[in-house]
Design a protein around this motif. Structure first.
Motif, PDB file in Angstrom:
ATOM      1  N   MET A   1      20.640  13.644 -18.291  1.00 62.83           N
ATOM      2  CA  MET A   1      20.406  12.230 -18.605  1.00 62.83           C
ATOM      3  C   MET A   1      18.940  11.798 -18.576  1.00 62.83           C
ATOM      4  SD  MET A   1      23.604  10.427 -16.845  1.00 62.83           S
ATOM      5  CE  MET A   1      24.995  11.377 -16.405  1.00 62.83           C
ATOM      6  N   ILE A   2      18.243  12.105 -17.453  1.00 58.44           N
ATOM      7  CA  ILE A   2      16.859  11.600 -17.356  1.00 58.44           C
ATOM      8  C   ILE A   2      15.972  12.259 -18.420  1.00 58.44           C
ATOM      9  CG2 ILE A   2      14.824  11.431 -15.849  1.00 58.44           C
ATOM     10  CD1 ILE A   2      16.686  10.944 -13.493  1.00 58.44           C
ATOM     11  N   LYS A   3      16.207  13.551 -18.655  1.00 60.60           N
ATOM     12  CA  LYS A   3      15.435  14.245 -19.695  1.00 60.60           C
ATOM     13  C   LYS A   3      15.703  13.612 -21.073  1.00 60.60           C
ATOM     14  CE  LYS A   3      13.775  18.738 -18.977  1.00 60.60           C
ATOM     15  NZ  LYS A   3      14.072  20.131 -18.731  1.00 60.60           N
ATOM     16  N   ALA A   4      16.964  13.230 -21.309  1.00 65.94           N
ATOM     17  CA  ALA A   4      17.291  12.585 -22.592  1.00 65.94           C
ATOM     18  C   ALA A   4      16.534  11.263 -22.716  1.00 65.94           C
ATOM     19  CB  ALA A   4      18.797  12.355 -22.693  1.00 65.94           C
ATOM     20  N   MET A   5      16.449  10.505 -21.604  1.00 70.77           N
ATOM     21  CA  MET A   5      15.725   9.232 -21.652  1.00 70.77           C
ATOM     22  C   MET A   5      14.238   9.461 -21.898  1.00 70.77           C
ATOM     23  SD  MET A   5      17.986   7.102 -21.552  1.00 70.77           S
ATOM     24  CE  MET A   5      17.773   5.456 -21.038  1.00 70.77           C
ATOM     25  N   ASP A   6      13.705  10.558 -21.366  1.00 70.97           N
ATOM     26  CA  ASP A   6      12.294  10.883 -21.612  1.00 70.97           C
ATOM     27  C   ASP A   6      12.073  11.150 -23.105  1.00 70.97           C
ATOM     28  OD1 ASP A   6      11.574  10.598 -18.991  1.00 70.97           O
ATOM     29  OD2 ASP A   6      11.681  12.733 -18.500  1.00 70.97           O
ATOM     30  N   THR A   7      13.024  11.869 -23.699  1.00 62.63           N
ATOM     31  CA  THR A   7      12.920  12.152 -25.140  1.00 62.63           C
ATOM     32  C   THR A   7      13.002  10.846 -25.939  1.00 62.63           C
ATOM     33  OG1 THR A   7      13.999  14.269 -24.784  1.00 62.63           O
ATOM     34  CG2 THR A   7      13.976  13.464 -27.046  1.00 62.63           C
ATOM     35  N   VAL A   8      13.926   9.981 -25.527  1.00 60.17           N
ATOM     36  CA  VAL A   8      14.082   8.679 -26.194  1.00 60.17           C
ATOM     37  C   VAL A   8      12.752   7.908 -26.091  1.00 60.17           C
ATOM     38  CG1 VAL A   8      15.270   6.455 -25.999  1.00 60.17           C
ATOM     39  CG2 VAL A   8      16.585   8.560 -25.888  1.00 60.17           C
ATOM     40  N   GLY A   9      12.162   7.911 -24.886  1.00 65.39           N
ATOM     41  CA  GLY A   9      10.885   7.219 -24.674  1.00 65.39           C
ATOM     42  C   GLY A   9       9.781   7.787 -25.549  1.00 65.39           C
ATOM     43  N   GLU A  10       9.735   9.125 -25.663  1.00 66.51           N
ATOM     44  CA  GLU A  10       8.728   9.782 -26.506  1.00 66.51           C
ATOM     45  C   GLU A  10       8.895   9.369 -27.962  1.00 66.51           C
ATOM     46  OE1 GLU A  10       5.940  11.855 -26.210  1.00 66.51           O
ATOM     47  OE2 GLU A  10       6.189  10.948 -24.240  1.00 66.51           O
ATOM     48  N   LYS A  11      10.174   9.381 -28.409  1.00 64.01           N
ATOM     49  CA  LYS A  11      10.444   9.038 -29.818  1.00 64.01           C
ATOM     50  C   LYS A  11      10.073   7.582 -30.099  1.00 64.01           C
ATOM     51  CE  LYS A  11      13.888  12.408 -31.194  1.00 64.01           C
ATOM     52  NZ  LYS A  11      15.269  12.670 -31.591  1.00 64.01           N
ATOM     53  N   PHE A  12      10.302   6.726 -29.090  1.00 64.76           N
ATOM     54  CA  PHE A  12       9.932   5.314 -29.242  1.00 64.76           C
ATOM     55  C   PHE A  12       8.414   5.192 -29.370  1.00 64.76           C
ATOM     56  CE2 PHE A  12       8.496   1.368 -27.201  1.00 64.76           C
ATOM     57  CZ  PHE A  12       9.086   0.425 -28.034  1.00 64.76           C
ATOM     58  N   LYS A  13       7.723   5.923 -28.509  1.00 61.81           N
ATOM     59  CA  LYS A  13       6.258   5.875 -28.500  1.00 61.81           C
ATOM     60  C   LYS A  13       5.689   6.345 -29.842  1.00 61.81           C
ATOM     61  CE  LYS A  13       3.760   8.596 -25.817  1.00 61.81           C
ATOM     62  NZ  LYS A  13       3.499   9.277 -24.543  1.00 61.81           N
ATOM     63  N   ASN A  14       6.375   7.346 -30.426  1.00 63.54           N
ATOM     64  CA  ASN A  14       5.899   7.901 -31.692  1.00 63.54           C
ATOM     65  C   ASN A  14       6.382   7.117 -32.914  1.00 63.54           C
ATOM     66  OD1 ASN A  14       4.737   9.908 -30.182  1.00 63.54           O
ATOM     67  ND2 ASN A  14       6.475  11.302 -30.395  1.00 63.54           N
ATOM     68  N   GLY A  15       7.126   6.031 -32.663  1.00 65.42           N
ATOM     69  CA  GLY A  15       7.586   5.202 -33.770  1.00 65.42           C
ATOM     70  C   GLY A  15       8.767   5.787 -34.529  1.00 65.42           C
ATOM     71  N   GLU A  16       9.420   6.797 -33.941  1.00 66.31           N
ATOM     72  CA  GLU A  16      10.572   7.411 -34.629  1.00 66.31           C
ATOM     73  C   GLU A  16      11.840   6.605 -34.417  1.00 66.31           C
ATOM     74  OE1 GLU A  16      10.928  11.686 -33.646  1.00 66.31           O
ATOM     75  OE2 GLU A  16       8.837  11.493 -33.043  1.00 66.31           O
ATOM     76  N   ILE A  17      11.921   5.882 -33.279  1.00 62.49           N
ATOM     77  CA  ILE A  17      13.071   5.005 -33.000  1.00 62.49           C
ATOM     78  C   ILE A  17      12.530   3.670 -32.475  1.00 62.49           C
ATOM     79  CG2 ILE A  17      14.701   6.883 -32.482  1.00 62.49           C
ATOM     80  CD1 ILE A  17      14.287   6.097 -29.478  1.00 62.49           C
TER      81      ILE A  17
ATOM     82  N   ALA B   1      20.286   3.694 -23.126  1.00 61.35           N
ATOM     83  CA  ALA B   1      20.401   3.190 -21.745  1.00 61.35           C
ATOM     84  C   ALA B   1      21.873   2.924 -21.406  1.00 61.35           C
ATOM     85  CB  ALA B   1      19.581   1.916 -21.586  1.00 61.35           C
ATOM     86  N   ARG B   2      22.585   2.337 -22.365  1.00 63.42           N
ATOM     87  CA  ARG B   2      24.021   2.069 -22.131  1.00 63.42           C
ATOM     88  C   ARG B   2      24.778   3.372 -21.903  1.00 63.42           C
ATOM     89  NH1 ARG B   2      24.787  -1.926 -26.737  1.00 63.42           N
ATOM     90  NH2 ARG B   2      23.795  -3.738 -25.818  1.00 63.42           N
ATOM     91  N   ALA B   3      24.465   4.373 -22.726  1.00 66.23           N
ATOM     92  CA  ALA B   3      25.149   5.668 -22.597  1.00 66.23           C
ATOM     93  C   ALA B   3      24.842   6.274 -21.231  1.00 66.23           C
ATOM     94  CB  ALA B   3      24.702   6.604 -23.723  1.00 66.23           C
ATOM     95  N   MET B   4      23.568   6.171 -20.816  1.00 67.45           N
ATOM     96  CA  MET B   4      23.219   6.763 -19.527  1.00 67.45           C
ATOM     97  C   MET B   4      24.005   6.078 -18.408  1.00 67.45           C
ATOM     98  SD  MET B   4      19.776   7.813 -17.679  1.00 67.45           S
ATOM     99  CE  MET B   4      19.837   8.224 -15.932  1.00 67.45           C
ATOM    100  N   LYS B   5      24.117   4.755 -18.504  1.00 66.18           N
ATOM    101  CA  LYS B   5      24.851   4.025 -17.453  1.00 66.18           C
ATOM    102  C   LYS B   5      26.298   4.482 -17.366  1.00 66.18           C
ATOM    103  CE  LYS B   5      22.042  -0.087 -17.182  1.00 66.18           C
ATOM    104  NZ  LYS B   5      21.971  -1.534 -17.201  1.00 66.18           N
ATOM    105  N   LYS B   6      26.907   4.700 -18.537  1.00 63.54           N
ATOM    106  CA  LYS B   6      28.307   5.176 -18.553  1.00 63.54           C
ATOM    107  C   LYS B   6      28.406   6.549 -17.893  1.00 63.54           C
ATOM    108  CE  LYS B   6      30.689   1.987 -20.632  1.00 63.54           C
ATOM    109  NZ  LYS B   6      31.680   1.245 -19.860  1.00 63.54           N
TER     110      LYS B   6
END
Ligand code: B1M
Length: 211
Positions: A41-57, A66-71
């Motif tokens: 989970m935390i590694k996935a959030m790091d990837t999500v954060g990276e992709k956000f930073k790079n403008g991919e998402i 975040a919702r998925a991680m909470k579940k």
């Protein structure tokens, strides 16, 4: 491990409806709950954060992840948190003003409960005065923990700790800080009692400080 990779993929893609089942499958397959949390989970959030930073998402994708991680954490919680809540004393935890990130803070609450603390969770975007009021309403509190996830809310963390440092009760409580942009150096500079990098070490240190 295949189970953990699946959890990682589902959190990254924000598949909240199915991630719980994947976590359960990974547990059933014998995966270590801490590994599912950290490597899945935390590694996935790091990837999500990276992709956000790079403008991919964008923000909506961060939100669904975040919702998925909470579940996923809901399913994992009984396997991570095992202690008897309350025995170690009270702890007040919150994310500072202006900051809406709550996953790390929730993990801190969970680990603190597991370490035996009765947690008073103030939630997110907590004005500094609320931390003081919460202590005044619970003067037997041993730990106040403040979380900040944005570089832009580091000043709010500084102000919160400054207000706590001026409070008449300051010598009776330990103030702990954490969150991705926070460092030991910053914690020292703002006058916190302790900084820890992750939720598990926060709970461990809190127990030492409270005893
Ligand atoms: Co936000 N976001 N976000 N976001 N978000 C980050 C933090 C970011 C690093 C992404 C990036 O650009 N790479 C970036 C911050 C950059 C910076 O500050 N320099 C960022 C940004 C920019 C933003 C917005 C400004 C985006 C925008 O609107 N343009 C915005 C701000 C909103 C606000 O707060 N005012 C925003 C919004 C959001 C969502 C709402 C969409 C969502 C949060 C949903 C939620 O929390 N319910 C979100 C998310 C999901 C992220 C990322 C992708 C994941 C955060 C997370 O949950 N991580 C994040 C990137 C990342 O973290 N890699 C990102 C998992 C969690 C377990 O880790 O919270 O670090 P973390 O907790 C750790 C440790 O830090 C520690 O323990 C935990 C591990 O055990 N810890 C403590 C935490 N608190 C502690 C307290 C302690 C001790 C340890 O003692 C008391």
């Amino acid at each position: 491990m295949a189970g953990i990779k699946e959890v990682y993929d589902l959190v990254e893609k924000g598949k909240a409806k199915v991630v719980g089942a994947a976590v359960q499958e990974a547990l059933d397959a014998g995966c270590d709950p801490n590994e599912i949390l950290n490597e899945g989970m935390i590694k996935a959030m790091d990837t999500v954060g990276e992709k956000f930073k790079n403008g991919e998402i964008f923000v909506p994708e961060m939100l669904v992840a975040a919702r998925a991680m909470k579940k996923g954490v809901e399913v994992l919680k009984p396997h991570l948190a095992t202690g008897a809540a309350g025995a170690a004393g009270k702890a007040i935890i919150g994310t500072v003003a202006g900051d809406l990130h709550d996953i790390g803070k929730n993990l801190v609450c969970m680990m603190m409960e597991s370490a035996g603390f009765e947690v008073i969770d103030l939630g997110v975007d907590v004005p500094k005065e609320k931390f003081v009021e919460a202590y005044e309403a619970n003067p037997d509190t041993k730990i106040i923990g403040c979380s900040a996830l944005l570089t832009t809310t580091m000043p709010a963390l500084k102000e919160t700790v400054a207000l706590l440092n001026e409070a008449p009760f300051r010598s009776k409580v330990k103030v702990m800080v954490g969150g991705a942009p926070i460092t030991q150096e910053f914690a020292d500079e703002i006058g916190a009692d302790a900084y820890t990098e992750d939720a598990a070490s926060c709970a461990k240190r809190a127990k030492e400080l409270a005893s």
